[in-house]
Design a protein around this motif. Sequence first.
Motif, PDB file in Angstrom:
ATOM      1  N   LYS A 232      33.763  38.136  41.761  1.00 37.61           N
ATOM      2  CA  LYS A 232      33.470  36.776  41.294  1.00 37.61           C
ATOM      3  C   LYS A 232      34.365  36.390  40.113  1.00 37.61           C
ATOM      4  CE  LYS A 232      29.496  34.888  41.062  1.00 37.61           C
ATOM      5  NZ  LYS A 232      28.112  34.500  40.713  1.00 37.61           N
ATOM      6  N   THR A 233      34.458  37.307  39.146  1.00 38.39           N
ATOM      7  CA  THR A 233      35.244  37.017  37.939  1.00 38.39           C
ATOM      8  C   THR A 233      36.706  36.776  38.265  1.00 38.39           C
ATOM      9  OG1 THR A 233      33.749  38.366  36.590  1.00 38.39           O
ATOM     10  CG2 THR A 233      35.928  37.910  35.680  1.00 38.39           C
ATOM     11  N   ASN A 234      37.278  37.633  39.082  1.00 42.14           N
ATOM     12  CA  ASN A 234      38.695  37.483  39.428  1.00 42.14           C
ATOM     13  C   ASN A 234      38.938  36.234  40.267  1.00 42.14           C
ATOM     14  OD1 ASN A 234      39.714  39.651  38.021  1.00 42.14           O
ATOM     15  ND2 ASN A 234      39.545  41.080  39.743  1.00 42.14           N
ATOM     16  N   ALA A 235      38.001  35.901  41.134  1.00 37.91           N
ATOM     17  CA  ALA A 235      38.150  34.695  41.952  1.00 37.91           C
ATOM     18  C   ALA A 235      38.152  33.443  41.075  1.00 37.91           C
ATOM     19  CB  ALA A 235      37.039  34.619  42.993  1.00 37.91           C
ATOM     20  N   LEU A 236      37.259  33.399  40.109  1.00 40.13           N
ATOM     21  CA  LEU A 236      37.209  32.253  39.196  1.00 40.13           C
ATOM     22  C   LEU A 236      38.473  32.162  38.351  1.00 40.13           C
ATOM     23  CD1 LEU A 236      33.472  32.530  38.062  1.00 40.13           C
ATOM     24  CD2 LEU A 236      34.459  30.857  39.647  1.00 40.13           C
ATOM     25  N   GLN A 237      38.973  33.339  37.930  1.00 37.01           N
ATOM     26  CA  GLN A 237      40.221  33.343  37.153  1.00 37.01           C
ATOM     27  C   GLN A 237      41.394  32.895  38.011  1.00 37.01           C
ATOM     28  OE1 GLN A 237      40.363  34.114  33.732  1.00 37.01           O
ATOM     29  NE2 GLN A 237      42.369  33.158  34.027  1.00 37.01           N
ATOM     30  N   LEU A 238      41.408  33.332  39.264  1.00 40.98           N
ATOM     31  CA  LEU A 238      42.466  32.932  40.184  1.00 40.98           C
ATOM     32  C   LEU A 238      42.504  31.417  40.349  1.00 40.98           C
ATOM     33  CD1 LEU A 238      44.629  33.680  42.377  1.00 40.98           C
ATOM     34  CD2 LEU A 238      42.739  33.750  44.019  1.00 40.98           C
ATOM     35  N   LEU A 239      41.343  30.801  40.454  1.00 39.63           N
ATOM     36  CA  LEU A 239      41.284  29.345  40.621  1.00 39.63           C
ATOM     37  C   LEU A 239      41.855  28.624  39.399  1.00 39.63           C
ATOM     38  CD1 LEU A 239      37.745  28.911  42.254  1.00 39.63           C
ATOM     39  CD2 LEU A 239      39.985  28.807  43.382  1.00 39.63           C
ATOM     40  N   GLU A 240      41.690  29.218  38.227  1.00 38.25           N
ATOM     41  CA  GLU A 240      42.263  28.620  37.020  1.00 38.25           C
ATOM     42  C   GLU A 240      43.770  28.843  36.938  1.00 38.25           C
ATOM     43  OE1 GLU A 240      40.474  29.610  33.328  1.00 38.25           O
ATOM     44  OE2 GLU A 240      38.427  29.296  34.018  1.00 38.25           O
ATOM     45  N   LEU A 254      33.129  44.683  49.143  1.00 39.30           N
ATOM     46  CA  LEU A 254      32.159  44.244  48.147  1.00 39.30           C
ATOM     47  C   LEU A 254      32.811  43.318  47.119  1.00 39.30           C
ATOM     48  CD1 LEU A 254      29.293  44.305  47.208  1.00 39.30           C
ATOM     49  CD2 LEU A 254      29.741  46.444  45.985  1.00 39.30           C
ATOM     50  N   VAL A 255      34.045  43.619  46.728  1.00 40.53           N
ATOM     51  CA  VAL A 255      34.788  42.719  45.848  1.00 40.53           C
ATOM     52  C   VAL A 255      35.031  41.388  46.562  1.00 40.53           C
ATOM     53  CG1 VAL A 255      36.966  42.362  44.614  1.00 40.53           C
ATOM     54  CG2 VAL A 255      35.878  44.605  44.582  1.00 40.53           C
ATOM     55  N   ALA A 256      35.379  41.465  47.842  1.00 38.37           N
ATOM     56  CA  ALA A 256      35.636  40.250  48.622  1.00 38.37           C
ATOM     57  C   ALA A 256      34.392  39.374  48.721  1.00 38.37           C
ATOM     58  CB  ALA A 256      36.132  40.621  50.021  1.00 38.37           C
ATOM     59  N   ILE A 257      33.220  39.992  48.880  1.00 39.36           N
ATOM     60  CA  ILE A 257      31.979  39.219  48.960  1.00 39.36           C
ATOM     61  C   ILE A 257      31.697  38.527  47.626  1.00 39.36           C
ATOM     62  CG2 ILE A 257      29.479  39.430  49.223  1.00 39.36           C
ATOM     63  CD1 ILE A 257      30.058  41.602  51.348  1.00 39.36           C
ATOM     64  N   GLY A 258      32.022  39.209  46.533  1.00 34.99           N
ATOM     65  CA  GLY A 258      31.904  38.568  45.228  1.00 34.99           C
ATOM     66  C   GLY A 258      32.802  37.350  45.125  1.00 34.99           C
ATOM     67  N   PHE A 263      33.724  31.280  45.357  1.00 32.40           N
ATOM     68  CA  PHE A 263      34.328  30.116  46.010  1.00 32.40           C
ATOM     69  C   PHE A 263      33.256  29.150  46.507  1.00 32.40           C
ATOM     70  CE2 PHE A 263      38.094  33.040  47.201  1.00 32.40           C
ATOM     71  CZ  PHE A 263      38.719  32.752  46.007  1.00 32.40           C
ATOM     72  N   GLN A 264      32.189  29.706  47.044  1.00 32.85           N
ATOM     73  CA  GLN A 264      31.102  28.860  47.531  1.00 32.85           C
ATOM     74  C   GLN A 264      30.483  28.062  46.382  1.00 32.85           C
ATOM     75  OE1 GLN A 264      27.522  30.851  49.098  1.00 32.85           O
ATOM     76  NE2 GLN A 264      27.668  29.500  50.889  1.00 32.85           N
ATOM     77  N   GLU A 265      30.301  28.723  45.239  1.00 33.68           N
ATOM     78  CA  GLU A 265      29.722  28.048  44.075  1.00 33.68           C
ATOM     79  C   GLU A 265      30.632  26.931  43.561  1.00 33.68           C
ATOM     80  OE1 GLU A 265      28.981  31.159  41.283  1.00 33.68           O
ATOM     81  OE2 GLU A 265      27.266  31.963  42.384  1.00 33.68           O
ATOM     82  N   LYS A 266      31.942  27.098  43.753  1.00 36.18           N
ATOM     83  CA  LYS A 266      32.904  26.103  43.267  1.00 36.18           C
ATOM     84  C   LYS A 266      33.279  25.071  44.329  1.00 36.18           C
ATOM     85  CE  LYS A 266      33.593  27.385  39.001  1.00 36.18           C
ATOM     86  NZ  LYS A 266      33.351  26.465  37.865  1.00 36.18           N
ATOM     87  N   GLY A 267      32.659  25.170  45.499  1.00 40.18           N
ATOM     88  CA  GLY A 267      32.949  24.206  46.552  1.00 40.18           C
ATOM     89  C   GLY A 267      34.268  24.430  47.257  1.00 40.18           C
ATOM     90  N   ILE A 268      34.833  25.632  47.130  1.00 41.78           N
ATOM     91  CA  ILE A 268      36.081  25.976  47.824  1.00 41.78           C
ATOM     92  C   ILE A 268      35.752  26.368  49.258  1.00 41.78           C
ATOM     93  CG2 ILE A 268      38.083  27.505  47.843  1.00 41.78           C
ATOM     94  CD1 ILE A 268      37.989  25.610  45.451  1.00 41.78           C
ATOM     95  N   GLN A 269      36.404  25.739  50.223  1.00 42.26           N
ATOM     96  CA  GLN A 269      36.139  26.005  51.630  1.00 42.26           C
ATOM     97  C   GLN A 269      36.944  27.214  52.114  1.00 42.26           C
ATOM     98  OE1 GLN A 269      33.830  24.185  53.553  1.00 42.26           O
ATOM     99  NE2 GLN A 269      33.353  23.386  51.492  1.00 42.26           N
ATOM    100  N   VAL A 270      36.233  28.232  52.604  1.00 38.50           N
ATOM    101  CA  VAL A 270      36.876  29.413  53.200  1.00 38.50           C
ATOM    102  C   VAL A 270      36.641  29.342  54.709  1.00 38.50           C
ATOM    103  CG1 VAL A 270      36.859  31.950  53.332  1.00 38.50           C
ATOM    104  CG2 VAL A 270      36.465  30.808  51.127  1.00 38.50           C
ATOM    105  N   PRO A 271      37.725  29.359  55.520  1.00 37.33           N
ATOM    106  CA  PRO A 271      39.109  29.676  55.167  1.00 37.33           C
ATOM    107  C   PRO A 271      40.036  28.465  54.987  1.00 37.33           C
ATOM    108  CG  PRO A 271      38.854  29.783  57.525  1.00 37.33           C
ATOM    109  CD  PRO A 271      37.519  29.356  56.982  1.00 37.33           C
ATOM    110  N   PRO A 290      30.895  32.582  55.038  1.00 36.28           N
ATOM    111  CA  PRO A 290      31.448  32.945  56.346  1.00 36.28           C
ATOM    112  C   PRO A 290      31.600  34.464  56.475  1.00 36.28           C
ATOM    113  CG  PRO A 290      33.213  32.248  54.902  1.00 36.28           C
ATOM    114  CD  PRO A 290      31.942  32.015  54.140  1.00 36.28           C
ATOM    115  N   SER A 291      31.528  34.949  57.711  1.00 35.11           N
ATOM    116  CA  SER A 291      31.727  36.382  57.941  1.00 35.11           C
ATOM    117  C   SER A 291      33.152  36.757  57.530  1.00 35.11           C
ATOM    118  CB  SER A 291      31.471  36.729  59.406  1.00 35.11           C
ATOM    119  OG  SER A 291      32.297  35.958  60.256  1.00 35.11           O
TER     120      SER A 291
END
Length: 344
Positions: A232-240, A254-258, A263-271, A290-291
């Motif tokens: 989660k932390t790295n994903a949020l940093q990546l977005l910045e 497990l890191v990927a699920i974080g 992304f879901q919390e920030k409204g980023i659509q995967v994929p 998403p799976s």
Amino acid sequence: MKPATLKEIAQKLNISVSTASKALKDYPDVSKKTKALVHELAKTLNYKPNSLAVNLRNKETKTIGLIVPEVVHHFFSSVIKGIISQAEKKGYLVIILQSNESYKLEKKQLNLLMQQRVDGILISLANGTADFMHLNEIVAQDKPLVMFDKIAKLVRCSKVIIDDRKAAYDATQHLIDIGCKKIAHFRGALLPQNSIDRFLGYKKALLDNQMDYDPSLVYICECGDKSFEEGKTNALQLLEDHTDVDGIFINTDLVAIGALTAFQEKGIQVPNDIAVVGFSNWFMSSVISPSLTTINQPGFLMGKTAFKQLYKEIKSKKKNKPIALKEIILQTDLIQRASTTLSS
């Protein structure tokens, strides 16, 4: 009732300890009458053979040691199941120890297993292990040692691994094939060989496709008990840091699920906005939304294979035959799911 000894059974029947032992083992030179008496008294007195003493006379303990970084980790739990499934068939007890990714604890546990006189040792290294002297000492003492998953190339022993570099290359290539132009990598800790190889596979896939390698797109995750939070932390940093990233290859599921959660919390659509590939094929990767597209890492098979190799080496040593060391590479495959399936 306190279990009787073989000596007590022999005294009560006025026979020798040797005769009592032979009777329990059904030797032909002991009469049927004596055998029946010994078996009946042994059952009455709750006699249990001292398997440890028998094994020590045979120069074995029928135990092996297993050291893993984390017992509850989904991948290592699968490995443990694979090891135990084979060990039980051969009558071996498995002593399972957890290093908690600590080099110091790993050293202490290896010493403990040697003191317990285990017949052989299976180990996946801690992230903090950079010095391999404690492992080379085990090899120097002629103790069968098999490493799996996280290994040290400089230690002369058998190893059971996957081709981490190729698997990471395939994961990154998949992102390129679906049209990703700027791909980040959440890698593992700096020391483990598998983390290094996955990073190198990611980098090579970029370069082979004439894409620039940008070190600022690589984020480190220690991948311990806070893997989800790190994702989660790295994903949020990546977005910045990089608003134009459209793909990520991540070192573990497990890191990927974080990351997916962030992304879901920030409204980023995967994929559609960012495609994501994980690694290991944890069962949760197929049920989240998403799976998760991921690399299938065969943990159960790795455990079975590691034990089988160790067993061969234990038997070779007992027969005073030279041990044939092997590097066994298991196959992986990419499982494509919704996190990289672009909608039209």
